[in-house]
Design a protein around this motif. Structure first.
Motif, PDB file in Angstrom:
ATOM      1  N   GLU A 100      14.741  45.911 146.692  1.00 18.45           N
ATOM      2  CA  GLU A 100      15.045  46.238 148.080  1.00 18.45           C
ATOM      3  C   GLU A 100      14.496  47.616 148.443  1.00 18.45           C
ATOM      4  OE1 GLU A 100      19.277  45.931 148.287  1.00 18.45           O
ATOM      5  OE2 GLU A 100      19.623  48.043 147.750  1.00 18.45           O
ATOM      6  N   LEU A 148      18.390  44.715 155.574  1.00 19.39           N
ATOM      7  CA  LEU A 148      19.788  45.119 155.418  1.00 19.39           C
ATOM      8  C   LEU A 148      20.730  44.017 155.906  1.00 19.39           C
ATOM      9  CD1 LEU A 148      21.763  47.323 154.626  1.00 19.39           C
ATOM     10  CD2 LEU A 148      21.536  48.288 156.925  1.00 19.39           C
ATOM     11  N   LYS A 168      20.756  41.114 153.364  1.00 17.17           N
ATOM     12  CA  LYS A 168      21.560  41.415 152.184  1.00 17.17           C
ATOM     13  C   LYS A 168      23.041  41.326 152.512  1.00 17.17           C
ATOM     14  CE  LYS A 168      22.461  44.715 148.535  1.00 17.17           C
ATOM     15  NZ  LYS A 168      22.157  46.017 147.907  1.00 17.17           N
ATOM     16  N   SER A 169      23.418  41.778 153.705  1.00 14.91           N
ATOM     17  CA  SER A 169      24.822  41.729 154.110  1.00 14.91           C
ATOM     18  C   SER A 169      25.318  40.295 154.189  1.00 14.91           C
ATOM     19  CB  SER A 169      24.996  42.421 155.468  1.00 14.91           C
ATOM     20  OG  SER A 169      24.585  43.773 155.404  1.00 14.91           O
ATOM     21  N   THR A 187      24.890  50.324 148.596  1.00 19.88           N
ATOM     22  CA  THR A 187      23.801  49.823 149.431  1.00 19.88           C
ATOM     23  C   THR A 187      23.246  50.905 150.344  1.00 19.88           C
ATOM     24  OG1 THR A 187      24.675  47.568 149.413  1.00 19.88           O
ATOM     25  CG2 THR A 187      23.167  48.140 151.205  1.00 19.88           C
ATOM     26  N   PHE A 203      19.448  52.366 150.264  1.00 19.73           N
ATOM     27  CA  PHE A 203      18.556  52.334 151.415  1.00 19.73           C
ATOM     28  C   PHE A 203      18.201  53.743 151.866  1.00 19.73           C
ATOM     29  CE2 PHE A 203      19.418  47.918 151.546  1.00 19.73           C
ATOM     30  CZ  PHE A 203      18.518  47.328 152.414  1.00 19.73           C
TER      31      PHE A 203
END
Length: 238
Positions: free
Chosen positions: A169, A189, A192-193, A216, A220
């Motif tokens: 990621e 994002l 992934k959530s 996370t 990021f």
């Protein structure tokens, strides 16, 4: 460049599209005694020669076929059941390097010295920074909040999958920034959530949710900062 593309296409056709699983199984059992090994080698040479379409390239096509056979024989004789994945990667890298070498040899070119360019070192440092070092940094920082495991649902996950997902990621975010596609970061994002929602919902643990969110966002954040810094440094180059 077009020569390499044609050779790479020939490789894809010969190694994947036109190589049945029965051939692969027979080669793994009989190794150098398998007739399919030699058919496979011949196929690569013929495909390379046909796709390039030049008589002058025939000796190079033969070279590709022979070296392909040598690499395959090495893999067949040294790979074990537990090392198949590793040898598959090594095998493919070796084939691609040979194709690059043949391309440079045929076009009478030399390999560019990437290490003599400042951009190479900047990009390499950025990529390495957001890989394992960042994973270790994040793990160390958020370890004080690591929730205790109350069930065995984590035992079903792949070994070190979270670590690899984090690295991938960050590499995606890094690439999106360098190519100017900031909107793709939001999409990544959000994706992934969505995938994480099921695990967090089943866990019904607020601490686990907060733990995942912190990890996370740090991941990021580091990737974004690294991408912006690398981008700024590249813009300063003459």
């Amino acid at each position: 460049m077009i020569l390499f593309i044609k050779l790479f296409l020939a490789h894809l056709l010969g190694d994947f599209i036109w190589q049945p699983n029965s051939w692969v199984a027979d080669k793994e059992i009989k190794k150098h005694k398998s007739v399919y090994l030699y058919i496979h080698i011949l196929l690569h040479g013929v495909l390379a020669a046909v796709l390039v379409g030049k008589i002058s390239f025939i000796p190079y096509a033969i070279l590709i076929a022979v070296t392909h056979g040598v690499v395959d024989l090495i893999k067949l004789n040294f790979q074990k059941k537990k090392t198949k994945r590793t040898w598959f990667v090594v095998d493919q890298i070796a084939h691609i390097l040979i194709l690059i070498g043949v391309t440079l040899l045929y076009e009478n070119k030399t390999i560019i010295n990437f290490w003599q360019h400042n951009a190479f070192w900047i990009l390499l440092t950025g990529v390495l920074l957001i890989s394992k070092p960042t994973s270790i940094f994040i793990k160390t920082i958020i370890s004080i909040w690591a929730p205790e495991s109350k069930n065995s649902h984590q035992d079903n996950s792949l070994i070190a999958a979270g670590n690899y997902i984090g690295i991938l990621e960050r590499l995606f975010v890094f690439g999106f920034i360098l190519t100017g596609h900031f909107e793709a970061i939001g999409f990544l994002l959000a994706a992934k959530s969505i995938f994480r929602f099921g695990d967090l919902k089943e866990a019904k643990d607020r601490k686990l949710t907060e733990y995942v969110m912190i990890g996370t966002l740090i991941s990021f954040g580091i990737a974004i900062i690294a991408g912006l810094l690398v981008q700024a440094l590249l813009l300063q180059l003459p």
